[in-house]
Design a protein around this motif. Structure first.
Motif, mmCIF file in Angstrom:
data_model
loop_
_atom_site.group_PDB
_atom_site.id
_atom_site.type_symbol
_atom_site.label_atom_id
_atom_site.label_comp_id
_atom_site.label_asym_id
_atom_site.label_seq_id
_atom_site.Cartn_x
_atom_site.Cartn_y
_atom_site.Cartn_z
ATOM 1 N N ALA A 137 0.767 -1.270 -0.174
ATOM 2 C CA ALA A 137 -0.133 0.252 -0.030
ATOM 3 C C ALA A 137 0.929 1.258 -0.220
ATOM 4 O O ALA A 137 2.045 1.142 0.343
ATOM 5 C CB ALA A 137 -0.830 -0.096 1.092
ATOM 6 N N PRO A 138 0.168 2.327 -0.357
ATOM 7 C CA PRO A 138 1.121 3.724 -0.396
ATOM 8 C C PRO A 138 1.332 4.049 1.114
ATOM 9 O O PRO A 138 0.672 3.611 2.018
ATOM 10 C CB PRO A 138 0.108 4.831 -0.995
ATOM 11 C CG PRO A 138 -0.671 3.855 -1.801
ATOM 12 C CD PRO A 138 -0.733 2.631 -1.155
ATOM 13 N N GLY A 139 2.683 4.492 1.477
ATOM 14 C CA GLY A 139 3.070 4.848 2.674
ATOM 15 C C GLY A 139 4.612 4.853 2.767
ATOM 16 O O GLY A 139 5.305 4.900 1.956
ATOM 17 N N PRO A 140 5.218 5.192 3.949
ATOM 18 C CA PRO A 140 6.415 5.589 4.199
ATOM 19 C C PRO A 140 7.192 4.217 4.027
ATOM 20 O O PRO A 140 7.068 3.227 4.381
ATOM 21 C CB PRO A 140 6.423 5.998 5.457
ATOM 22 C CG PRO A 140 5.373 5.398 6.043
ATOM 23 C CD PRO A 140 4.158 5.300 5.185
ATOM 24 N N ILE A 141 8.498 4.331 3.588
ATOM 25 C CA ILE A 141 9.748 3.477 3.518
ATOM 26 C C ILE A 141 10.538 3.844 4.693
ATOM 27 O O ILE A 141 10.932 5.210 4.919
ATOM 28 C CB ILE A 141 10.474 3.510 2.497
ATOM 29 C CG1 ILE A 141 9.616 3.031 1.112
ATOM 30 C CG2 ILE A 141 11.615 2.501 2.508
ATOM 31 C CD1 ILE A 141 10.398 3.209 -0.117
ATOM 32 N N ALA A 142 10.827 3.104 5.769
ATOM 33 C CA ALA A 142 11.460 3.505 6.963
ATOM 34 C C ALA A 142 12.991 3.825 6.624
ATOM 35 O O ALA A 142 13.722 3.567 5.528
ATOM 36 C CB ALA A 142 11.674 2.231 7.798
ATOM 37 N N PRO A 143 13.498 4.684 7.418
ATOM 38 C CA PRO A 143 14.790 5.029 7.137
ATOM 39 C C PRO A 143 15.913 3.695 6.949
ATOM 40 O O PRO A 143 15.698 2.962 7.632
ATOM 41 C CB PRO A 143 15.201 6.057 8.518
ATOM 42 C CG PRO A 143 14.172 6.162 9.119
ATOM 43 C CD PRO A 143 12.998 5.299 8.623
ATOM 44 N N HIS A 144 16.785 4.022 6.277
ATOM 45 C CA HIS A 144 18.031 2.787 5.904
ATOM 46 C C HIS A 144 17.272 1.483 5.883
ATOM 47 O O HIS A 144 17.741 0.488 6.221
ATOM 48 C CB HIS A 144 18.849 2.943 7.109
ATOM 49 C CG HIS A 144 19.447 4.102 7.473
ATOM 50 N ND1 HIS A 144 20.526 4.670 6.472
ATOM 51 C CD2 HIS A 144 19.389 5.148 8.403
ATOM 52 C CE1 HIS A 144 20.750 6.079 6.915
ATOM 53 N NE2 HIS A 144 19.938 6.160 8.116
ATOM 54 N N ALA A 145 16.204 1.350 5.250
ATOM 55 C CA ALA A 145 15.398 0.048 5.091
ATOM 56 C C ALA A 145 15.360 -0.182 3.669
ATOM 57 O O ALA A 145 15.685 0.416 2.490
ATOM 58 C CB ALA A 145 13.887 0.310 5.560
ATOM 59 N N GLU A 146 15.217 -1.751 3.346
ATOM 60 C CA GLU A 146 14.928 -2.225 2.364
ATOM 61 C C GLU A 146 13.849 -2.957 2.026
ATOM 62 O O GLU A 146 13.403 -3.340 2.976
ATOM 63 C CB GLU A 146 16.326 -3.052 1.864
ATOM 64 C CG GLU A 146 15.934 -3.781 0.382
ATOM 65 C CD GLU A 146 17.455 -4.800 0.095
ATOM 66 O OE1 GLU A 146 17.241 -6.084 -0.064
ATOM 67 O OE2 GLU A 146 18.495 -4.281 0.277
ATOM 68 N N GLU A 147 13.141 -2.668 1.101
ATOM 69 C CA GLU A 147 11.580 -3.476 0.931
ATOM 70 C C GLU A 147 11.521 -4.142 -0.655
ATOM 71 O O GLU A 147 12.202 -3.505 -1.490
ATOM 72 C CB GLU A 147 10.500 -2.701 0.852
ATOM 73 C CG GLU A 147 10.281 -1.998 2.149
ATOM 74 C CD GLU A 147 9.088 -0.901 2.311
ATOM 75 O OE1 GLU A 147 8.232 -1.535 1.457
ATOM 76 O OE2 GLU A 147 8.685 -0.215 3.075
ATOM 77 N N HIS A 148 10.984 -5.184 -0.653
ATOM 78 C CA HIS A 148 10.693 -5.959 -1.843
ATOM 79 C C HIS A 148 9.251 -6.038 -2.022
ATOM 80 O O HIS A 148 8.594 -6.314 -1.141
ATOM 81 C CB HIS A 148 11.161 -7.411 -1.826
ATOM 82 C CG HIS A 148 12.813 -7.393 -2.002
ATOM 83 N ND1 HIS A 148 13.587 -7.887 -3.069
ATOM 84 C CD2 HIS A 148 13.719 -7.045 -1.016
ATOM 85 C CE1 HIS A 148 14.947 -7.711 -3.139
ATOM 86 N NE2 HIS A 148 15.190 -7.266 -1.937
ATOM 87 N N ILE A 149 8.716 -5.481 -3.186
ATOM 88 C CA ILE A 149 7.398 -5.240 -3.561
ATOM 89 C C ILE A 149 7.121 -6.128 -4.829
ATOM 90 O O ILE A 149 8.032 -6.322 -5.826
ATOM 91 C CB ILE A 149 6.903 -3.998 -3.408
ATOM 92 C CG1 ILE A 149 7.255 -3.003 -4.692
ATOM 93 C CG2 ILE A 149 7.231 -3.304 -2.197
ATOM 94 C CD1 ILE A 149 6.934 -1.877 -4.777
ATOM 95 N N LEU A 150 5.978 -6.558 -4.954
ATOM 96 C CA LEU A 150 5.369 -7.201 -6.164
ATOM 97 C C LEU A 150 4.483 -6.173 -7.087
ATOM 98 O O LEU A 150 3.466 -5.694 -6.252
ATOM 99 C CB LEU A 150 4.685 -8.818 -6.036
ATOM 100 C CG LEU A 150 5.497 -9.746 -5.318
ATOM 101 C CD1 LEU A 150 4.837 -10.944 -5.080
ATOM 102 C CD2 LEU A 150 6.790 -9.963 -6.339
ATOM 103 N N ILE A 151 4.520 -6.163 -7.873
ATOM 104 C CA ILE A 151 3.579 -5.178 -8.994
ATOM 105 C C ILE A 151 3.180 -5.958 -10.233
ATOM 106 O O ILE A 151 4.185 -6.712 -10.847
ATOM 107 C CB ILE A 151 4.171 -3.832 -9.204
ATOM 108 C CG1 ILE A 151 4.486 -3.098 -7.935
ATOM 109 C CG2 ILE A 151 3.407 -3.076 -10.213
ATOM 110 C CD1 ILE A 151 5.326 -1.787 -8.308
#
Length: 189
Positions: A137-151
């Protein structure tokens, strides 16, 4: 499965907050041979690009481009057989492109991100495609974080001339991002 990117074929771009990369890409037929939805969820579709089902070390997709002017609805014009035209049964595009995207916030502050900032573009025209589904969902990415998302995106049949565009709101510009090359193990029906 129509095609998928090989392992370690990541493509990336530097953003105002850090980086964005396409880690894996796949292309699937949206409908099965009976005309029913080929998969029930984004996760089910994504499993096809990670488990080796259907695609192997084959030949790269051939490039298909349309030189026609844009139609009034933002899709390329052309004859009924034109790959950018919708399928006749339900007037939607026949294939689904699934992307695994890695986001890295290198800064000390959270950064707002929406999957809608990523649009697929038919490189041979000005047509861009809004996502079909995402697991974030739309929203913040935490500081110094890495995220993997599917689209996922619905795309015209056999149109391989695709790239990803990221709308970088902090820099007020759009950044192009090449997709990893897709390979296919054989012809599709």
């Amino acid at each position: 499965m129509i095609g998928r990117s090989p392992l370690n074929a990541e493509t990336g771009v530097t953003t105002a907050f850090g980086s964005l990369a396409v880690v894996r890409a796949g292309r699937l037929a949206r409908l099965d041979a009976q005309g029913r939805t080929a998969f029930k969820s984004l996760a089910a579709a994504a499993s096809h690009i990670t488990d080796g089902t259907g695609a192997g070390a084959g030949t790269p997709f051939r490039r298909v481009s349309s030189k026609e002017d844009l139609g009034t609805h933002g899709h390329d014009g052309g004859t009924f057989q034109d790959p950018a035209r919708p399928e006749p049964v339900n007037l939607t595009w026949a294939d689904v492109v699934v992307l695994e995207v890695k986001l890295q916030n290198a800064g000390p502050q959270p950064v707002l991100f929406s999957p809608g900032q990523l649009r697929l573009k038919l490189s041979s025209s000005a047509t861009t495609i809004t996502l079909q589904d995402s697991d974030r969902a739309p929203g913040p990415i935490a500081p110094h974080a890495e995220e993997h998302i599917l689209i996922s995106y619905l795309v015209p049949r056999d149109s391989a001339d695709l790239e990803l565009e990221y709308s970088d709101e902090q820099r007020d510009r759009t950044l192009p991002l090449a997709l990893p090359a897709l390979t296919t193990s054989g012809a599709r029906s």
